[in-house]
Design a protein around this motif. Structure first.
Motif, PDB file in Angstrom:
ATOM      1  N   GLU A 222       0.880   9.990  -4.886  1.00  0.00           N
ATOM      2  CA  GLU A 222       1.088  11.319  -4.289  1.00  0.00           C
ATOM      3  C   GLU A 222       2.132  12.101  -5.075  1.00  0.00           C
ATOM      4  O   GLU A 222       1.972  13.297  -5.322  1.00  0.00           O
ATOM      5  CB  GLU A 222       1.493  11.181  -2.809  1.00  0.00           C
ATOM      6  CG  GLU A 222       0.261  11.042  -1.918  1.00  0.00           C
ATOM      7  CD  GLU A 222       0.575  10.587  -0.496  1.00  0.00           C
ATOM      8  OE1 GLU A 222       1.747  10.672  -0.073  1.00  0.00           O
ATOM      9  OE2 GLU A 222      -0.378  10.147   0.186  1.00  0.00           O
TER      10      GLU A 222
ATOM     11  N   ILE B 143      -6.401   4.115  -0.854  1.00  0.00           N
ATOM     12  CA  ILE B 143      -4.970   3.868  -1.090  1.00  0.00           C
ATOM     13  C   ILE B 143      -4.456   4.740  -2.244  1.00  0.00           C
ATOM     14  O   ILE B 143      -3.418   5.385  -2.136  1.00  0.00           O
ATOM     15  CB  ILE B 143      -4.732   2.361  -1.389  1.00  0.00           C
ATOM     16  CG1 ILE B 143      -5.015   1.526  -0.133  1.00  0.00           C
ATOM     17  CG2 ILE B 143      -3.328   2.119  -1.924  1.00  0.00           C
ATOM     18  CD1 ILE B 143      -5.152   0.018  -0.389  1.00  0.00           C
TER      19      ILE B 143
ATOM     20  N   ILE C 109       0.840  -1.197   0.000  1.00  0.00           N
ATOM     21  CA  ILE C 109       0.000   0.000   0.000  1.00  0.00           C
ATOM     22  C   ILE C 109       0.879   1.253   0.000  1.00  0.00           C
ATOM     23  O   ILE C 109       0.612   2.222  -0.718  1.00  0.00           O
ATOM     24  CB  ILE C 109      -0.935  -0.044   1.228  1.00  0.00           C
ATOM     25  CG1 ILE C 109      -1.966  -1.160   1.042  1.00  0.00           C
ATOM     26  CG2 ILE C 109      -1.595   1.310   1.480  1.00  0.00           C
ATOM     27  CD1 ILE C 109      -2.797  -1.482   2.288  1.00  0.00           C
TER      28      ILE C 109
ATOM     29  N   ARG D 254       0.684   4.525  -2.591  1.00  0.00           N
ATOM     30  CA  ARG D 254       0.450   5.887  -2.069  1.00  0.00           C
ATOM     31  C   ARG D 254       1.559   6.829  -2.503  1.00  0.00           C
ATOM     32  O   ARG D 254       1.288   7.937  -2.976  1.00  0.00           O
ATOM     33  CB  ARG D 254       0.446   5.864  -0.538  1.00  0.00           C
ATOM     34  CG  ARG D 254      -0.831   5.380   0.034  1.00  0.00           C
ATOM     35  CD  ARG D 254      -1.195   6.199   1.292  1.00  0.00           C
ATOM     36  NE  ARG D 254      -2.547   5.842   1.667  1.00  0.00           N
ATOM     37  CZ  ARG D 254      -2.849   4.979   2.636  1.00  0.00           C
ATOM     38  NH1 ARG D 254      -1.895   4.429   3.369  1.00  0.00           N
ATOM     39  NH2 ARG D 254      -4.103   4.706   2.880  1.00  0.00           N
TER      40      ARG D 254
ATOM     41  N   GLY E 203      -6.040   7.391  -3.660  1.00  0.00           N
ATOM     42  CA  GLY E 203      -6.315   8.819  -3.440  1.00  0.00           C
ATOM     43  C   GLY E 203      -7.034   9.427  -4.627  1.00  0.00           C
ATOM     44  O   GLY E 203      -7.529   8.709  -5.499  1.00  0.00           O
TER      45      GLY E 203
END
Ligand code: AMP
Length: 283
Positions: A15, A138, A7, A11, A140
């Motif tokens: 991001e 996860i 995970i 992320r 987003g």
């Protein structure tokens, strides 16, 4: 293309993409990828700067006695297909990464899940909604691509994302079909040759129902009977349900007007196959 199993890696990737101003596209799957999945990946590739896809056979959405253990898997082939379809990051978590402990939290979308797949497969949509909510958390903010083949699933995921204000744009993509009209599905590998020859009747039956609506019929029961009659011409295809309903809410419609979806499910030997068609009837 990079493959990751945690995970934290997904992320970090998403991001970083957003920090650079990039739009993230996400395609969740259960693997054993085919051209239908590739068409979702291509749509994400066309609209987004970075494309994340996942392969996870989610135990929560299988009932007791369903095909969880036997669900077809081929991660090498999936990796090649995802790379060729333009995926940047492939997330292949193990069950322990997704569900490290007992699952005591779940997402249940009421009403839309009462009928059809929800009625035949108790708990299925809670499993789907829970894993999709988790995957959205996860990845987003993103655009997430789903196939119209699983129309009820699209309705459930859209409703969940709206009700929970999730920062995800849910995009529904057209059903990818074999040349004879059969909707592509990972479960088509279960069909024997005879069953495979019989299965395209589902698409023809939906078309016969759609033709009746195009000819002016507005009575849902008559349209449903026409579809059932067409399916019955193939003894290897055992109808589970047929329904002409509101496309958004899946509620009954009488008369048939507005955005309509004709849904069908049938058992063809071992697998249950789904298909549907959309119709617009101006008021
Ligand atoms: P699955 O791996 O079966 O869970 O499917 C993952 C995603 O691919 C879901 O959004 C499905 O609706 C979509 N999908 C599966 N088959 C098709 C198809 N023939 N055409 C378009 N999308 C599909």
């Amino acid at each position: 293309m990079q493959t990751v199993t945690t995970i934290a890696e997904v992320r970090a990737f998403a991001e970083e993409a957003r920090a650079g101003g990039g739009a993230v596209g996400f395609v969740p799957t259960m693997g054993y990828l085919h051209e239908g999945h590739a068409s979702l990946m291509a749509a994400a590739r066309a609209e987004c700067d970075r494309v994340v896809a996942s392969v996870f056979v989610n135990p929560l959405q299988f009932g007791a006695g369903e095909d969880l253990g036997a669900y077809p898997r081929d991660i090498e082939r999936d990796t090649a297909l995802a790379a060729a379809a333009g995926v940047d990051l492939l997330f292949v978590p193990g069950a322990a990464e997704m569900y490290p402990g007992a699952v005591v939290t779940s997402v249940r979308v009421a009403e839309i899940t009462d009928r059809f797949e929800g009625a035949t497969r108790p708990g299925h949509f809670a499993g789907v909604a829970t894993v999709v909510a988790k995957l959205f958390a996860i990845v987003g903010p993103c655009s997430a691509y789903f196939g119209e083949k699983d129309w009820q699933q699209v309705c459930v995921v859209r409703r969940m994302a709206a009700d929970l204000s999730l920062p995800v744009r849910v995009v529904a993509c057209p059903t990818s079909r074999e040349p004879d009209g059969l909707a592509r599905s990972s479960r088509n590998v279960y069909l024997t040759d005879d069953e495979r020859s019989a299965a395209p009747v589902l698409r023809r039956a939906l078309q016969a129902g759609a033709d009746l609506v195009a000819a002016g019929v507005r009575d849902a029961a008559r349209v449903e009977a026409r579809v059932a009659e067409a399916v019955a011409t193939e003894p290897l295809v055992v109808l589970d349900y047929v329904a002409a309903v509101s496309a958004d809410t899946l509620a009954p419609l009488d008369p048939l007007v507005g955005e309509i979806r004709l849904l069908v499910a049938a058992r063809v030997g071992r697998p249950r196959l789904l298909d549907n068609i959309g119709l617009t009837v101006p008021a």
